[in-house]
Motif scaffolding. Sequence first.
Motif, PDB file in Angstrom:
ATOM      1  N   GLN A   6      83.341  53.112   8.400  1.00 43.66           N
ATOM      2  CA  GLN A   6      83.622  52.000   7.492  1.00 43.66           C
ATOM      3  C   GLN A   6      85.120  51.729   7.428  1.00 43.66           C
ATOM      4  O   GLN A   6      85.564  50.576   7.460  1.00 43.66           O
ATOM      5  CB  GLN A   6      83.102  52.312   6.090  1.00 43.66           C
ATOM      6  CG  GLN A   6      81.656  51.943   5.845  1.00 43.66           C
ATOM      7  CD  GLN A   6      81.405  50.450   5.865  1.00 43.66           C
ATOM      8  OE1 GLN A   6      82.108  49.677   5.222  1.00 43.66           O
ATOM      9  NE2 GLN A   6      80.401  50.028   6.611  1.00 43.66           N
ATOM     10  N   HIS A  28      86.174  50.094  10.600  1.00 36.64           N
ATOM     11  CA  HIS A  28      85.782  48.683  10.608  1.00 36.64           C
ATOM     12  C   HIS A  28      86.797  47.855   9.813  1.00 36.64           C
ATOM     13  O   HIS A  28      87.221  46.777  10.256  1.00 36.64           O
ATOM     14  CB  HIS A  28      84.384  48.542  10.009  1.00 36.64           C
ATOM     15  CG  HIS A  28      83.899  47.134   9.909  1.00 36.64           C
ATOM     16  ND1 HIS A  28      83.647  46.345  11.002  1.00 36.64           N
ATOM     17  CD2 HIS A  28      83.618  46.358   8.815  1.00 36.64           C
ATOM     18  CE1 HIS A  28      83.239  45.146  10.608  1.00 36.64           C
ATOM     19  NE2 HIS A  28      83.210  45.128   9.289  1.00 36.64           N
ATOM     20  N   LYS A  49      90.123  47.514  11.791  1.00 32.37           N
ATOM     21  CA  LYS A  49      90.049  46.519  12.866  1.00 32.37           C
ATOM     22  C   LYS A  49      90.091  45.102  12.302  1.00 32.37           C
ATOM     23  O   LYS A  49      90.754  44.216  12.862  1.00 32.37           O
ATOM     24  CB  LYS A  49      88.765  46.725  13.680  1.00 32.37           C
ATOM     25  CG  LYS A  49      88.769  47.980  14.538  1.00 32.37           C
ATOM     26  CD  LYS A  49      87.451  48.103  15.295  1.00 32.37           C
ATOM     27  CE  LYS A  49      87.437  49.264  16.250  1.00 32.37           C
ATOM     28  NZ  LYS A  49      86.148  49.388  16.981  1.00 32.37           N
ATOM     29  N   GLN A  50      89.382  44.866  11.197  1.00 26.94           N
ATOM     30  CA  GLN A  50      89.422  43.553  10.555  1.00 26.94           C
ATOM     31  C   GLN A  50      90.830  43.217  10.089  1.00 26.94           C
ATOM     32  O   GLN A  50      91.324  42.102  10.291  1.00 26.94           O
ATOM     33  CB  GLN A  50      88.469  43.522   9.354  1.00 26.94           C
ATOM     34  CG  GLN A  50      87.001  43.397   9.689  1.00 26.94           C
ATOM     35  CD  GLN A  50      86.197  43.206   8.417  1.00 26.94           C
ATOM     36  OE1 GLN A  50      86.372  43.914   7.425  1.00 26.94           O
ATOM     37  NE2 GLN A  50      85.300  42.234   8.421  1.00 26.94           N
ATOM     38  N   ASP A  60      75.908  53.893   7.401  1.00 25.82           N
ATOM     39  CA  ASP A  60      76.532  54.121   8.700  1.00 25.82           C
ATOM     40  C   ASP A  60      75.935  55.370   9.336  1.00 25.82           C
ATOM     41  O   ASP A  60      75.438  56.256   8.632  1.00 25.82           O
ATOM     42  CB  ASP A  60      78.034  54.321   8.536  1.00 25.82           C
ATOM     43  CG  ASP A  60      78.766  53.023   8.270  1.00 25.82           C
ATOM     44  OD1 ASP A  60      78.634  52.099   9.091  1.00 25.82           O
ATOM     45  OD2 ASP A  60      79.461  52.933   7.247  1.00 25.82           O
TER      46      ASP A  60
END
Length: 513
Positions: free
Chosen positions: A407, A410, A413-414, A309
Amino acid sequence: MMQTKRTTIALGLAWALAAGSSQAAQAAECAGLMQPGLVADTVVSAARDVAAADGLPAYCEVEATNSSAPGSKIVTMTRLPMDWNGKLLAAGGGGFAGDTKLETVAPALKRGYATIGTNMGHAGTESLGMEWMITEKGKLNEVVLADFGERAAHVSAIVGKELIKAYYGRPQTQAYWQGCSTGGRQGMTESQRHPEDFDGIIAGAPVFSWVLYSQSIQRAQFFRNTPGALITKEQVPLIRDAVVTACDGLDGVKDGYLTNPLACSWDPAEIECKEGQAAGAQCLSKEQAGAVRKLYAGYVTPDGLTVSDPTMRGGEGDWTMRFVGIPPLPKGLNVHFGGVATAYLYKLDPEWDPLSFDPDTEMAELLRTKATQHMIPDNPDISPFVKRGGKMLLWHGFNDSGPSALQTLHYYKQMEAVVAPQIDTPVTDSVRYFLAPGVGHCGGGAGPDRFDMLTALENWVEKGEAPERIIASKKDSEMTRPLCPYPTIATYKGSGNTDDAANFDCAPMNPAE
């Protein structure tokens, strides 16, 4: 007379069952917890009374080893205060080690919590050591892998709860998990795989993705696999000062750190050496500037796999330890940490050189390694945990140069996208993600890194008060700031003392990533 006696007994029983009256309700002496068979598949090797001292209350300390899986030896250290608040707090490990230390749980003991810690299934105490993971070159110790990766946190919760019931004569009213780094990963694992274990979970800077290990290696490669690219410790403050000068004021307050590093686009070309200059404390060579640029950019393979990242601008303060190197870690913490994990879990060879890792050809293979099923809790569906009323506080230092806050974002959000269709209330009623601007890995950095997540979790679980802001402070500083739930971030109101959190709102991030 009989009525009076009955009334006295009833009042005494009610008093004994009250949360703050555990000493009267105690059902067993501390030494009595060594009774064989008290907890299934568990041997209690020590149970001792510890007198009040150094600000800690008197408590019963119990060391127990569980062998519910063949070959497994999960040690749980349970501490049971005489003046119990009726609740349980489990503490996570760090690096590659478990944590049964008193100092880790001392703050919770002072608050009256019964506490548990675990060795995570192995006897190693070094946070960067993993020699226990393979039995011999090329052979993984799969029992220890399962214990370390997922089983120990669950088993220790079971053991600790059984000891609580035996000692106090009743179960805890609430069970909480708190951990950072590896402890954050353990908390995420519990929410996904054992949603019944805890009512509330604090998971900080979780090491839950292979990207941590791959990016730890690749970031070292940016500096070490290109001749002349490695920066020196004298150049670290040069880079940091340039970033702060360029971007510190973007949030309206010059306070020595970046509230939202995603809004900063500073490029190292600005401090690249001009013709006739030699690289040093005043400027970077072309190769050094190129490596720093790669660090900020991150890397995705041609087939779309994230290897590293973007490193957040503003977190350069710990680059000497992480990338340049210090005497105990001559190649920097990142390559030692990522290299150890990858050598043992992927290559099964402790002698493997991590700087030889080829992300374009090996990243897909790394993701398929056997350790994935135990150590990578990336399942976003935590609906069983949410549906039973569980609350989770995710948090991450925005300038963490180890596991990336991106990370964790991410994953958040998932998780939100997967869980939302399965419940009738907003996901934020159950899970919130707090970014800590200017903060490094589990603390440190230029930003305020002291905050009380446990009280916020208590108020959420026990009173239904969802945390809208959590006040953060910094040692030896008058500055306070609110930590805000994503997608908001601390934003200055435009007037008032900039050291006072009261003069900041939680407003949408700009840009909101």
